[in-house]
Write an enzyme that holds these catalytic residues in place. Structure first.
Site, mmCIF file in Angstrom:
data_model
loop_
_atom_site.group_PDB
_atom_site.id
_atom_site.type_symbol
_atom_site.label_atom_id
_atom_site.label_comp_id
_atom_site.label_asym_id
_atom_site.label_seq_id
_atom_site.Cartn_x
_atom_site.Cartn_y
_atom_site.Cartn_z
ATOM 1 N N HIS A 103 0.988 -1.125 0.187
ATOM 2 C CA HIS A 103 0.095 -0.100 -0.180
ATOM 3 C C HIS A 103 0.885 1.139 -0.035
ATOM 4 C CE1 HIS A 103 -3.305 2.733 1.156
ATOM 5 N NE2 HIS A 103 -3.704 1.646 1.109
ATOM 6 N N GLU A 141 -0.311 1.189 -6.286
ATOM 7 C CA GLU A 141 -0.446 -0.298 -5.083
ATOM 8 C C GLU A 141 -0.821 -1.452 -5.527
ATOM 9 O OE1 GLU A 141 -3.549 0.218 -1.852
ATOM 10 O OE2 GLU A 141 -4.050 2.252 -2.334
#
Length: 316
Positions: free
Chosen positions: A185, A290
């Site tokens: 992330h 991500e």
């Protein structure tokens, strides 16, 4: 304790050139190259909270982020496993929190080396790899109860002169298969979101979570962020997604055995509603790109291993 099958040898001393240094502090591991480039990894979540190249920070971390292990870090590179987003109630991950338990578990530092495999790990003085481990035994009682599979994870963070590589190895140690999702992330720090373009996702299908998870195709080769953005780009054909700032390359995200990419920016209202997102206008200075495997579920049979990750390049 996570077992590592092929434990690498320690960095060999060299009189010819300065060596990378790895420093262990109470709650984090810090690696620095002779060039001054550095990376910091919290043991909590194995979250990368800083990556500097040429003296400049590449990652955005909220000024209100909790770095004391009380909750997952808002910013840096949190590790998502075994579910992405709120898990479906009828799935084996259904009792877990959003994004799973990897980002809010205490990992074990397994050591450093400079010769392990990986595209950036050339050995010698140019790079250093740090390995972090998480096994079923290390989980909280709550997480063990919610997801009762035997596994171990090894997360390898390689700082090289050409960038940062993060690779996650997932091993099913149990006697039954399990399904999982995983994602890195990454929060990139940028100067001005209005000057950002994201390239490399053209002609790709995506799920738009802002528009009730409806499906679309990216018709424009360039993405611009002009409002809340939360998209899952699926089964991407080319490996590299690029962040361009003011017409100049700023970051490259090169996926390795991960077919999906999430693009996220909370914009004004969402940033205001997220308690640990500070400053509230910080959305102007960050964008998440991500890399992950989040379109559906990956199935891992007993004894099998999945490995996937990314190489991040900073153009300064």
């Amino acid at each position: 304790m996570v077992e590592r099958a092929h434990k690498p040898s320690a960095i060999s001393p060299s009189t010819a050139a300065p060596q990378p240094s790895v420093q262990s502090e109470r709650d984090r591991i810090i690696a620095t190259l002779p060039t001054g480039d550095s990376v910091e990894v919290l043991l909590y979540g194995a979250t990368v909270v800083s990556w500097k190249s040429n003296g400049k920070e590449n990652l955005w971390v909220s000024s209100a982020a909790k770095l004391d292990g009380s909750k997952p870090v808002r910013g840096g590179i949190p590790v998502v496993f075994p579910c992405f987003g709120p898990p479906p109630k009828d799935h084996a991950t259904g009792k877990l929190p959003q994004h799973g338990f990897a980002r809010n578990s205490k990992w074990e530092y397994m050591g450093k080396n400079s010769s392990e495999s990986g595209k950036l790990a050339s050995g010698g003085d140019d790079s250093v790899t740090m390995d972090f481990g998480l096994s079923a035994q290390q989980l909280s009682d709550e997480s063990k109860q919610a997801w009762q599979y035997d596994f171990d994870l090894i997360y390898s963070v390689t700082l090289g002169k050409d960038g940062l590589q993060t690779m996650l190895r997932i091993h099913n140690k149990g006697k039954e298969s399990f399904e999982f999702q995983t994602l890195l992330h990454t929060y990139f720090k940028i100067d001005d979101i209005s000057k950002v373009q994201i390239n490399g996702l053209g002609s790709t299908n995506y799920v738009d979570k802002v528009l009730d998870a409806s499906e679309h195709t990216q018709s424009d080769p360039t993405i611009r962020i002009t409002g809340e953005t939360d998209r899952v780009y699926k089964d991407i054909k080319q490996d590299t997604t690029s962040v361009v700032l003011d017409g100049k390359p700023r970051f490259d995200v090169i996926r390795d055995n991960l077919e999906d990419t999430v693009v996220w920016n909370p914009w004004i209202e969402k940033a205001n509603s997220i308690g640990d997102f500070e400053p509230k206008d910080g959305y102007k200075n960050m964008v998440c790109v991500e890399a992950g495997a989040v379109n559906g579920w990956q199935k891992l049979e007993p004894g099998d291993t999945f490995e996937g990750g990314q190489i991040l390049k900073s153009h300064l």
